[in-house]
Design a protein around this motif. Structure first.
Motif, PDB file in Angstrom:
ATOM      1  N   ASN A  75      -6.138  -9.515  -1.730  1.00 43.95           N
ATOM      2  CA  ASN A  75      -6.923 -10.996  -2.599  1.00 43.95           C
ATOM      3  C   ASN A  75      -5.924 -10.688  -4.121  1.00 43.95           C
ATOM      4  OD1 ASN A  75     -10.374 -10.696  -1.860  1.00 43.95           O
ATOM      5  ND2 ASN A  75      -9.681  -8.755  -0.987  1.00 43.95           N
ATOM      6  N   TYR A  76      -4.920 -10.566  -4.085  1.00 43.02           N
ATOM      7  CA  TYR A  76      -4.214 -11.313  -5.159  1.00 43.02           C
ATOM      8  C   TYR A  76      -4.683 -10.705  -6.471  1.00 43.02           C
ATOM      9  CZ  TYR A  76      -2.914 -14.438  -0.851  1.00 43.02           C
ATOM     10  OH  TYR A  76      -2.781 -15.211  -0.363  1.00 43.02           O
ATOM     11  N   ILE A  77      -5.644  -9.412  -6.585  1.00 44.25           N
ATOM     12  CA  ILE A  77      -5.536  -8.648  -7.199  1.00 44.25           C
ATOM     13  C   ILE A  77      -4.369  -7.458  -7.943  1.00 44.25           C
ATOM     14  CG2 ILE A  77      -6.845  -6.756  -8.523  1.00 44.25           C
ATOM     15  CD1 ILE A  77      -8.727  -7.681  -6.691  1.00 44.25           C
ATOM     16  N   LYS A  78      -3.579  -7.726  -8.730  1.00 40.37           N
ATOM     17  CA  LYS A  78      -2.333  -6.916  -9.289  1.00 40.37           C
ATOM     18  C   LYS A  78      -2.597  -5.249  -9.118  1.00 40.37           C
ATOM     19  CE  LYS A  78       0.953  -7.398 -13.381  1.00 40.37           C
ATOM     20  NZ  LYS A  78       1.928  -8.090 -12.154  1.00 40.37           N
ATOM     21  N   HIS A  79      -1.487  -5.170  -8.755  1.00 35.10           N
ATOM     22  CA  HIS A  79      -1.563  -3.546  -8.985  1.00 35.10           C
ATOM     23  C   HIS A  79      -1.192  -3.371 -10.212  1.00 35.10           C
ATOM     24  CE1 HIS A  79      -2.142  -3.272  -4.411  1.00 35.10           C
ATOM     25  NE2 HIS A  79      -1.880  -4.610  -4.401  1.00 35.10           N
ATOM     26  N   THR A  80      -1.779  -2.156 -11.083  1.00 32.18           N
ATOM     27  CA  THR A  80      -0.734  -1.404 -11.906  1.00 32.18           C
ATOM     28  C   THR A  80      -1.201  -0.012 -11.964  1.00 32.18           C
ATOM     29  OG1 THR A  80      -3.866  -1.707 -12.747  1.00 32.18           O
ATOM     30  CG2 THR A  80      -2.517  -3.312 -13.338  1.00 32.18           C
ATOM     31  N   SER A  81      -1.500   0.547 -10.915  1.00 26.05           N
ATOM     32  CA  SER A  81      -1.754   1.524 -11.490  1.00 26.05           C
ATOM     33  C   SER A  81      -0.911   2.404  -9.301  1.00 26.05           C
ATOM     34  CB  SER A  81      -3.013   3.012 -11.348  1.00 26.05           C
ATOM     35  OG  SER A  81      -2.628   3.948 -10.479  1.00 26.05           O
ATOM     36  N   ASP A  82      -0.040   3.435  -9.268  1.00 25.36           N
ATOM     37  CA  ASP A  82       0.481   3.920  -8.099  1.00 25.36           C
ATOM     38  C   ASP A  82      -0.011   4.964  -7.800  1.00 25.36           C
ATOM     39  OD1 ASP A  82       1.230   5.596  -9.109  1.00 25.36           O
ATOM     40  OD2 ASP A  82       2.967   5.094  -8.499  1.00 25.36           O
ATOM     41  N   SER A  83      -1.604   5.349  -7.402  1.00 28.28           N
ATOM     42  CA  SER A  83      -2.083   7.318  -7.747  1.00 28.28           C
ATOM     43  C   SER A  83      -2.741   7.034  -6.176  1.00 28.28           C
ATOM     44  CB  SER A  83      -3.045   7.262  -8.860  1.00 28.28           C
ATOM     45  OG  SER A  83      -3.699   5.990  -8.773  1.00 28.28           O
ATOM     46  N   LEU A  84      -3.354   5.855  -5.754  1.00 31.50           N
ATOM     47  CA  LEU A  84      -3.314   5.679  -4.353  1.00 31.50           C
ATOM     48  C   LEU A  84      -2.997   5.176  -3.385  1.00 31.50           C
ATOM     49  CD1 LEU A  84      -7.180   3.385  -5.595  1.00 31.50           C
ATOM     50  CD2 LEU A  84      -6.917   6.200  -5.106  1.00 31.50           C
ATOM     51  N   ILE A  85      -1.953   4.477  -3.654  1.00 35.25           N
ATOM     52  CA  ILE A  85      -1.320   4.848  -2.662  1.00 35.25           C
ATOM     53  C   ILE A  85       0.032   5.216  -1.924  1.00 35.25           C
ATOM     54  CG2 ILE A  85       0.793   3.678  -3.694  1.00 35.25           C
ATOM     55  CD1 ILE A  85      -0.616   2.395  -0.292  1.00 35.25           C
ATOM     56  N   ASN A  86      -0.093   6.666  -3.221  1.00 36.37           N
ATOM     57  CA  ASN A  86       0.762   7.894  -3.589  1.00 36.37           C
ATOM     58  C   ASN A  86      -0.139   9.080  -2.603  1.00 36.37           C
ATOM     59  OD1 ASN A  86       3.015   6.820  -4.702  1.00 36.37           O
ATOM     60  ND2 ASN A  86       2.392   7.833  -6.501  1.00 36.37           N
ATOM     61  N   ILE A  87      -1.838   8.663  -2.692  1.00 36.22           N
ATOM     62  CA  ILE A  87      -2.226   9.839  -1.666  1.00 36.22           C
ATOM     63  C   ILE A  87      -2.186   9.073  -0.420  1.00 36.22           C
ATOM     64  CG2 ILE A  87      -4.623  10.694  -0.997  1.00 36.22           C
ATOM     65  CD1 ILE A  87      -4.950   9.827  -3.625  1.00 36.22           C
ATOM     66  N   ALA A  88      -1.558   8.517  -0.220  1.00 37.47           N
ATOM     67  CA  ALA A  88      -2.346   7.597   1.177  1.00 37.47           C
ATOM     68  C   ALA A  88      -0.786   7.876   1.784  1.00 37.47           C
ATOM     69  CB  ALA A  88      -2.470   6.285   1.525  1.00 37.47           C
ATOM     70  N   LEU A  89       0.259   7.885   0.834  1.00 32.42           N
ATOM     71  CA  LEU A  89       1.700   7.949   1.857  1.00 32.42           C
ATOM     72  C   LEU A  89       2.300   9.748   1.942  1.00 32.42           C
ATOM     73  CD1 LEU A  89       4.334   7.115   2.085  1.00 32.42           C
ATOM     74  CD2 LEU A  89       4.877   7.562   0.006  1.00 32.42           C
ATOM     75  N   ALA A  90       1.483  10.657   0.717  1.00 27.30           N
ATOM     76  CA  ALA A  90       1.784  12.444   0.872  1.00 27.30           C
ATOM     77  C   ALA A  90       1.258  12.262   2.265  1.00 27.30           C
ATOM     78  CB  ALA A  90       0.696  12.288   0.364  1.00 27.30           C
ATOM     79  N   TYR A  91       0.189  11.831   3.064  1.00 31.11           N
ATOM     80  CA  TYR A  91      -0.647  12.291   4.111  1.00 31.11           C
ATOM     81  C   TYR A  91       0.338  11.330   5.223  1.00 31.11           C
ATOM     82  CZ  TYR A  91      -4.223  12.583   7.710  1.00 31.11           C
ATOM     83  OH  TYR A  91      -4.235  12.855   9.187  1.00 31.11           O
ATOM     84  N   PHE A  92       0.388   9.822   4.993  1.00 31.34           N
ATOM     85  CA  PHE A  92       0.570   8.953   6.296  1.00 31.34           C
ATOM     86  C   PHE A  92       2.364   9.758   6.577  1.00 31.34           C
ATOM     87  CE2 PHE A  92      -3.268   7.056   5.831  1.00 31.34           C
ATOM     88  CZ  PHE A  92      -3.525   6.859   7.169  1.00 31.34           C
ATOM     89  N   GLU A  93       2.993   9.932   5.995  1.00 29.92           N
ATOM     90  CA  GLU A  93       4.676  10.156   5.602  1.00 29.92           C
ATOM     91  C   GLU A  93       4.591  11.311   6.946  1.00 29.92           C
ATOM     92  OE1 GLU A  93       7.925   9.543   3.258  1.00 29.92           O
ATOM     93  OE2 GLU A  93       7.288  10.419   2.267  1.00 29.92           O
ATOM     94  N   LYS A  94       3.786  12.230   6.738  1.00 25.01           N
ATOM     95  CA  LYS A  94       4.141  13.213   8.182  1.00 25.01           C
ATOM     96  C   LYS A  94       3.377  12.913   9.311  1.00 25.01           C
ATOM     97  CE  LYS A  94       3.162  16.186   3.392  1.00 25.01           C
ATOM     98  NZ  LYS A  94       2.497  17.842   2.484  1.00 25.01           N
TER      99      LYS A  94
END
Length: 400
Positions: free
Chosen positions: A40-59
């Motif tokens: 929806n072209y909303i500018k990202h201003t924080s990586d806190s949520l995607i960091n949670i996703a990465l910590a799980y799915f990277e494993k």
């Protein structure tokens, strides 16, 4: 998510957020909400949520989930102007996604990676990424992706100063977008082909496509208007129509895109200088250098190239280490096989030696028995001979 990302965002925003204790559901929500905001072209201003996703799915073992999370880590960091981190995440996402058939994701990863390179004047790297994106778009058979990747290839052609090739690519992009009715892809191609005509000093053609783009954007995509206003203002400047140029260049400043803003300010500086408005020219010149310093800090082309080279070196090193480990384990396994073969060979050899010794022993026993039998037979023969003589003597005595 693919067809109506705005509806997906509404659903995700309104739903009850999963409990962090349910790691899969919570990580999935974090990834999807990031994806919906991005679409929806909303500018990202924080990586806190995607960091949670990465910590799980990277494993996890699923390469699609892992690659998607790495890709959106790249998108978030790109919006936050963490260009080196974004490049690293895109490269990692690309290599993971290569093990999948998710051509949409592969196309997106390579397109954004190519754009990072293109904006930092790294045409060779940009071309490789855009070419990969175009290949995946053809496999996907999606007209939007195909049109956009043709526009991307046109962009690289411009970086390499190959104007005719750029023109050809943009015309293909326009043809596909017009056939499919994709207005977003169409305005992208319209806007960028105008820069080719500017470079060719074909200003009427440049203005023709800019006005077509403006007409669509004013109705459907107002957020892209600033870039089009910039193109119109620059074209009017080259035509010598100063008032019209000033009007559109001022309108182009109404944007948060630092690249568009910098280019508009730079054009306004030259326009005011040419018109003898030196105070305004000085003002715009000072603003230009402020934006240029800011963008130079964002760009850091040499750092991006270093990250690419470092990533390739590390990947090669990992491959070499993996190869060395395979050779080492292969050697160990081969030695074990040889040891086992020698062990069984020696065991069989010892077994055969024991059999031979036993056979020799039995043979010796039989030879001894045979020798004893021969002695007995010889004694018996002697005894028979003696008895025979005695019998003859006895018979002779009876005859007398």
């Amino acid at each position: 998510m693919q067809r109506c990302p705005n509806s997906a965002l509404v659903v995700l925003d309104s739903m009850e957020v999963p409990s962090p204790s349910d790691k899969f559901q919570y990580a999935t929500w974090c990834l999807l909400i990031t994806q919906a905001r991005d679409k929806n072209y909303i500018k990202h201003t924080s990586d806190s949520l995607i960091n949670i996703a990465l910590a799980y799915f990277e494993k996890q073992d699923d390469p699609v989930w892992k690659a998607s999370t790495l890709y959106y880590e790249g998108r978030v960091n790109q919006d936050m102007n963490n260009v080196e981190e974004a490049t690293d995440f895109y490269l990692r996402a690309r290599d993971v996604a290569k093990n999948t058939t998710d051509y949409r994701l592969l196309c997106l990863i390579n397109t954004h990676l190519g754009t990072l390179y293109a904006y930092r004047n790294l045409p060779d790297l940009a071309f490789e990424a855009y070419k990969n994106a175009h290949t995946y778009s053809m496999q996907l058979k999606d007209s939007t992706f195909i049109s956009n990747t043709y526009s991307a290839l046109g962009r690289v052609s411009m970086l390499n100063n190959n104007l005719q090739e750029g023109l050809d690519n943009y015309k293909k992009a326009i043809e596909i977008a017009e056939q499919s009715g994709n207005l977003k892809s169409l305005t992208l191609a319209y806007g960028e082909i105008s820069t080719v005509y500017q470079a060719l000093s074909m200003l009427d053609s440049s203005m023709y496509y800019l006005k077509k783009s403006k007409k669509i954007e004013e109705k459907y995509n107002a957020s892209a208007l600033s870039q089009t206003y910039l193109g119109i203002g620059e074209t009017y400047y080259y035509m010598g129509l100063s008032d019209s140029a000033y009007y559109y260049l001022e309108k182009a400043l109404n944007t948060i895109n630092p690249y568009t803003k910098q280019d508009a300010i730079h054009a306004l500086y030259y326009l005011c200088r040419d018109l003898g408005k030196y105070e305004d020219a000085i003002k715009y010149n000072e603003q230009y250098w402020v934006y240029k310093d800011s963008i130079d800090n964002i760009n850091r082309s040499s750092e991006i190239a270093k990250i690419q080279a470092k990533y390739e070196r590390e990947k090669l090193l990992n491959i070499n280490n993996g190869l060395e480990n395979r050779i080492l384990w292969g050697s160990i396994i081969l030695l074990l096989i040889i040891f086992v073969l020698i062990f069984f060979y020696q065991r069989e050899l010892l077994k055969k030696e024991r059999i031979i010794k036993e056979s020799r022993k039995q043979l010796q026993i039989r030879l001894n028995q045979l020798h004893e039998n021969e002695s007995i037979i010889h004694e018996n023969e002697n005894l028979i001979g003696v008895l025979s003589i005695q019998m003859e003597e006895y018979v002779g005595s009876q005859d007398i």
